[in-house]
Design a protein around this motif. Sequence first.
Motif, mmCIF file in Angstrom:
data_model
loop_
_atom_site.group_PDB
_atom_site.id
_atom_site.type_symbol
_atom_site.label_atom_id
_atom_site.label_comp_id
_atom_site.label_asym_id
_atom_site.label_seq_id
_atom_site.Cartn_x
_atom_site.Cartn_y
_atom_site.Cartn_z
ATOM 1 N N SER A 73 5.673 13.453 16.647
ATOM 2 C CA SER A 73 7.020 13.065 17.038
ATOM 3 C C SER A 73 7.860 12.719 15.812
ATOM 4 O O SER A 73 7.381 12.065 14.885
ATOM 5 C CB SER A 73 6.968 11.853 17.976
ATOM 6 O OG SER A 73 8.261 11.416 18.320
ATOM 7 N N ASP A 88 14.963 9.557 21.024
ATOM 8 C CA ASP A 88 13.520 9.598 21.235
ATOM 9 C C ASP A 88 12.903 8.248 21.591
ATOM 10 O O ASP A 88 11.687 8.136 21.682
ATOM 11 C CB ASP A 88 12.814 10.158 19.992
ATOM 12 C CG ASP A 88 13.092 9.327 18.747
ATOM 13 O OD1 ASP A 88 14.009 8.490 18.794
ATOM 14 O OD2 ASP A 88 12.396 9.517 17.740
ATOM 15 N N GLN A 136 6.855 5.181 16.634
ATOM 16 C CA GLN A 136 7.523 6.216 15.862
ATOM 17 C C GLN A 136 8.587 5.694 14.910
ATOM 18 O O GLN A 136 9.076 6.435 14.086
ATOM 19 C CB GLN A 136 8.145 7.261 16.803
ATOM 20 C CG GLN A 136 7.146 7.930 17.726
ATOM 21 C CD GLN A 136 6.002 8.542 16.973
ATOM 22 O OE1 GLN A 136 6.202 9.160 15.939
ATOM 23 N NE2 GLN A 136 4.792 8.371 17.488
#
Length: 241
Positions: free
Chosen positions: A71, A160, A239
Amino acid sequence: MVKLLVDSDLCSVVKDIPQDASMAFLCDRIYPLTGIAPEDMQLTIEDQQGKILKSVKPLTAINSFPLKEYSGVSRIVVVDTNASSMANQLRQSDADVDAFTLSEADYAQRNDSVMAWKARNKLGRFDPEYQQRLNADRAVQESKLRSLQVGERCSVQSSDQPERRGWLRFVGKVPEISATEVWCGVQFDEPAGRNDGSFKGVVYFGPVGPNYGGFVKPSNVTTGPNFVPLEADFEWDDQEV
């Protein structure tokens, strides 16, 4: 599509690559940009903050799908492992030119330099589409900066991750991330970040608790007293850097 910065000794160019691209497809796109044959490539895959996600020889993972597997993939550094390849010869030619300490004007006149090769292939700063995207992004970031107030409550929203809230503690350059870009340092209400207000040993705000700090683009930040803490009813992913 993923906007991917491809960096090598001879190029630095942003290209749109399908997110489901295989390693074989990726190498096919990278080869004409870098001049490095797939069998000679060593790839380092990084996220938006420069964190290394994977370092791999493409031919050992030709059927993998790196943009889907990791990711936040933002940059791929391509190293030529073949000392006698054309790309390495071009790089050495450029080093030889530097050894003679030519003036910038004389260097710009050479047809066998790396600069000339980039210009012919419209790579890096010679790519008009890249420059347009770069200028457009800078305009967006600068416009957003005018509305931000350090010390105020803030909301951080990106494509995201869920919304995160906290305090805007810092606005400025972080040379360890980028020499030119401006970043926002946020103290999150929850451990939704990846640092403590410092980056690579340099403290920019705080320090705050581990994983309570993060550096994000100004375009993802909005400040205002209405951004009270959110209820912690979900788990954060891993992330953010």
